[in-house]
Scaffold this motif. Structure first.
Motif, PDB file in Angstrom:
ATOM      1  N   THR A 101      -0.641   7.011   1.412  1.00 50.54           N
ATOM      2  CA  THR A 101      -2.007   7.539   1.427  1.00 50.54           C
ATOM      3  C   THR A 101      -3.014   6.421   1.659  1.00 50.54           C
ATOM      4  OG1 THR A 101      -1.388   9.325  -0.069  1.00 50.54           O
ATOM      5  CG2 THR A 101      -3.731   8.801   0.071  1.00 50.54           C
ATOM      6  N   GLN A 102      -2.834   5.293   1.019  1.00 50.44           N
ATOM      7  CA  GLN A 102      -3.731   4.158   1.213  1.00 50.44           C
ATOM      8  C   GLN A 102      -3.669   3.645   2.649  1.00 50.44           C
ATOM      9  OE1 GLN A 102      -2.087   1.812  -1.986  1.00 50.44           O
ATOM     10  NE2 GLN A 102      -3.935   2.062  -3.225  1.00 50.44           N
ATOM     11  N   LEU A 151       0.827  -1.197   0.000  1.00 50.03           N
ATOM     12  CA  LEU A 151       0.000   0.000   0.000  1.00 50.03           C
ATOM     13  C   LEU A 151       0.861   1.246   0.000  1.00 50.03           C
ATOM     14  CD1 LEU A 151      -2.592  -1.076   2.712  1.00 50.03           C
ATOM     15  CD2 LEU A 151      -2.841  -1.236   0.238  1.00 50.03           C
ATOM     16  N   THR A 152       0.350   2.287  -0.633  1.00 47.33           N
ATOM     17  CA  THR A 152       1.027   3.579  -0.589  1.00 47.33           C
ATOM     18  C   THR A 152       0.775   4.203   0.778  1.00 47.33           C
ATOM     19  OG1 THR A 152      -0.879   4.830  -1.404  1.00 47.33           O
ATOM     20  CG2 THR A 152       0.621   3.894  -3.067  1.00 47.33           C
ATOM     21  N   LEU A 156      -6.813   3.583   5.127  1.00 50.93           N
ATOM     22  CA  LEU A 156      -7.169   2.313   5.750  1.00 50.93           C
ATOM     23  C   LEU A 156      -7.144   2.411   7.270  1.00 50.93           C
ATOM     24  CD1 LEU A 156      -7.904  -0.653   5.428  1.00 50.93           C
ATOM     25  CD2 LEU A 156      -5.461  -1.163   5.277  1.00 50.93           C
TER      26      LEU A 156
END
Length: 88
Positions: free
Chosen positions: A7-8, A4-5, A12
């Motif tokens: 931001t993700q 995941l980045t 989350l």
């Protein structure tokens, strides 16, 4: 493997924290029922309180503190214990 980045991960963590808090806030109706004489089980909320305590200690005890994990589990300690105590 899923990666995941940043931001993700942030999105989350907000969603997961919100979901966890909602889960523990759902104890409030059980507390109300316990107090009005409709007693529920004590074991599950006690297990939740112990589990949440462990997660909060873990999250705050790490070198890089994990505040979303601590915030997600803090209500479970309090509401789990209240639910457990009022079930007697």
């Amino acid at each position: 493997m899923l990666t995941l980045t940043d931001t993700q991960v942030r999105i989350l963590s907000v969603i997961a924290t919100t979901a966890a808090v909602c889960m523990y806030v759902s104890y409030i109706p059980q507390i109300q029922m316990n107090l009005s004489g409709q007693k529920g089980t004590w074991l599950q909320p006690l297990a939740a309180a112990v589990n949440c305590t462990l997660w909060v200690v873990y999250a705050l005890g790490k070198k890089n503190r994990d505040i979303p994990v601590a915030l997600a589990n803090a209500p479970g300690i309090i509401l789990g214990l209240i639910t457990c105590i009022t079930s007697f």
